[in-house]
Motif scaffolding. Structure first.
Motif, mmCIF file in Angstrom:
data_model
loop_
_atom_site.group_PDB
_atom_site.id
_atom_site.type_symbol
_atom_site.label_atom_id
_atom_site.label_comp_id
_atom_site.label_asym_id
_atom_site.label_seq_id
_atom_site.Cartn_x
_atom_site.Cartn_y
_atom_site.Cartn_z
ATOM 1 N N MET A 1 27.300 0.541 -21.753
ATOM 2 C CA MET A 1 27.025 -0.287 -20.607
ATOM 3 C C MET A 1 26.405 -1.585 -21.092
ATOM 4 O O MET A 1 25.433 -1.571 -21.842
ATOM 5 C CB MET A 1 26.069 0.454 -19.665
ATOM 6 C CG MET A 1 25.386 -0.444 -18.679
ATOM 7 S SD MET A 1 24.061 0.399 -17.824
ATOM 8 C CE MET A 1 24.669 0.269 -16.183
ATOM 9 N N GLN A 2 26.960 -2.703 -20.658
ATOM 10 C CA GLN A 2 26.429 -3.998 -21.065
ATOM 11 C C GLN A 2 25.515 -4.532 -19.961
ATOM 12 O O GLN A 2 25.893 -4.541 -18.785
ATOM 13 C CB GLN A 2 27.562 -4.971 -21.332
ATOM 14 C CG GLN A 2 27.138 -6.134 -22.185
ATOM 15 C CD GLN A 2 28.336 -6.920 -22.669
ATOM 16 O OE1 GLN A 2 28.929 -7.635 -21.890
ATOM 17 N NE2 GLN A 2 28.673 -6.767 -23.927
ATOM 18 N N THR A 3 24.300 -4.929 -20.339
ATOM 19 C CA THR A 3 23.298 -5.390 -19.384
ATOM 20 C C THR A 3 22.584 -6.626 -19.906
ATOM 21 O O THR A 3 22.581 -6.898 -21.110
ATOM 22 C CB THR A 3 22.225 -4.311 -19.117
ATOM 23 O OG1 THR A 3 21.430 -4.156 -20.286
ATOM 24 C CG2 THR A 3 22.825 -2.985 -18.731
ATOM 25 N N LYS A 4 21.947 -7.342 -18.988
ATOM 26 C CA LYS A 4 21.102 -8.479 -19.358
ATOM 27 C C LYS A 4 19.652 -8.047 -19.160
ATOM 28 O O LYS A 4 19.269 -7.576 -18.081
ATOM 29 C CB LYS A 4 21.416 -9.684 -18.481
ATOM 30 C CG LYS A 4 20.593 -10.906 -18.810
ATOM 31 C CD LYS A 4 21.018 -12.079 -17.946
ATOM 32 C CE LYS A 4 20.207 -13.301 -18.248
ATOM 33 N NZ LYS A 4 20.617 -14.430 -17.392
ATOM 34 N N LEU A 5 18.845 -8.169 -20.199
ATOM 35 C CA LEU A 5 17.439 -7.767 -20.162
ATOM 36 C C LEU A 5 16.626 -8.822 -19.414
ATOM 37 O O LEU A 5 16.643 -9.999 -19.784
ATOM 38 C CB LEU A 5 16.909 -7.615 -21.596
ATOM 39 C CG LEU A 5 15.454 -7.200 -21.738
ATOM 40 C CD1 LEU A 5 15.244 -5.786 -21.226
ATOM 41 C CD2 LEU A 5 15.025 -7.315 -23.191
ATOM 42 N N VAL A 6 15.912 -8.404 -18.358
ATOM 43 C CA VAL A 6 15.106 -9.349 -17.587
ATOM 44 C C VAL A 6 13.617 -9.002 -17.567
ATOM 45 O O VAL A 6 12.811 -9.776 -17.069
ATOM 46 C CB VAL A 6 15.635 -9.508 -16.140
ATOM 47 C CG1 VAL A 6 17.022 -10.126 -16.140
ATOM 48 C CG2 VAL A 6 15.643 -8.183 -15.394
ATOM 49 N N ASP A 59 18.402 -11.560 -23.263
ATOM 50 C CA ASP A 59 19.397 -11.083 -24.225
ATOM 51 C C ASP A 59 20.349 -10.118 -23.528
ATOM 52 O O ASP A 59 19.969 -9.405 -22.592
ATOM 53 C CB ASP A 59 18.729 -10.359 -25.396
ATOM 54 C CG ASP A 59 18.153 -11.289 -26.437
ATOM 55 O OD1 ASP A 59 18.419 -12.504 -26.371
ATOM 56 O OD2 ASP A 59 17.437 -10.795 -27.329
ATOM 57 N N VAL A 60 21.583 -10.078 -24.008
ATOM 58 C CA VAL A 60 22.563 -9.118 -23.518
ATOM 59 C C VAL A 60 22.525 -7.910 -24.450
ATOM 60 O O VAL A 60 22.608 -8.052 -25.670
ATOM 61 C CB VAL A 60 23.981 -9.734 -23.465
ATOM 62 C CG1 VAL A 60 25.005 -8.691 -23.037
ATOM 63 C CG2 VAL A 60 24.001 -10.933 -22.522
ATOM 64 N N LEU A 61 22.343 -6.716 -23.840
ATOM 65 C CA LEU A 61 22.225 -5.484 -24.607
ATOM 66 C C LEU A 61 23.362 -4.538 -24.274
ATOM 67 O O LEU A 61 23.877 -4.544 -23.153
ATOM 68 C CB LEU A 61 20.897 -4.781 -24.291
ATOM 69 C CG LEU A 61 19.618 -5.558 -24.537
ATOM 70 C CD1 LEU A 61 18.415 -4.738 -24.060
ATOM 71 C CD2 LEU A 61 19.470 -5.915 -26.007
ATOM 72 N N THR A 75 21.763 -1.620 -28.582
ATOM 73 C CA THR A 75 22.090 -2.655 -29.553
ATOM 74 C C THR A 75 22.252 -3.984 -28.822
ATOM 75 O O THR A 75 22.451 -4.010 -27.605
ATOM 76 C CB THR A 75 23.404 -2.341 -30.294
ATOM 77 O OG1 THR A 75 24.442 -2.178 -29.335
ATOM 78 C CG2 THR A 75 23.282 -1.072 -31.130
ATOM 79 N N LYS A 76 22.145 -5.066 -29.581
ATOM 80 C CA LYS A 76 22.441 -6.377 -28.996
ATOM 81 C C LYS A 76 23.944 -6.518 -28.876
ATOM 82 O O LYS A 76 24.675 -6.139 -29.782
ATOM 83 C CB LYS A 76 21.868 -7.500 -29.850
ATOM 84 C CG LYS A 76 20.388 -7.697 -29.687
ATOM 85 C CD LYS A 76 19.964 -8.978 -30.359
ATOM 86 C CE LYS A 76 18.500 -9.232 -30.125
ATOM 87 N NZ LYS A 76 18.080 -10.513 -30.700
#
Length: 77
Positions: A1-6, A59-61, A75-76
């Motif tokens: 799953m690709q997410t943006k860390l906020v 960052d996108v994780l 992971t990044k």
């Protein structure tokens, strides 16, 4: 799953059963076909699962889960 860390929130407390809870909450946003805009979610990370070095807000994780829905790797992207 690709997410943006906020958001990142370190956790270290004793619950009402006397158990010590240690880890990190991360707050992420990601696309979901059932949501207009972005979906926001909080994930708990156990101490043995570390965020990648130099991880920062926005960052996108890439988050991998086991069959029970628990985070097993980050992971990044």
């Amino acid at each position: 799953m690709q997410t943006k860390l906020v958001g990142i929130q370190p956790m270290n407390f004793t619950n009402k059963n006397g158990e010590i809870i240690n880890g990190t909450n991360i707050f992420c946003v990601f696309k979901d076909e059932n949501v207009q805009g972005m979906c926001a979610e909080r994930f708990f990370i156990k101490p043995e699962i570390a965020l990648p070095e130099q991880t920062k807000i926005n960052d996108v994780l890439e988050i991998s889960f086991n069959r029970k829905g628990k985070i097993e790797a980050i992971t990044k992207a």
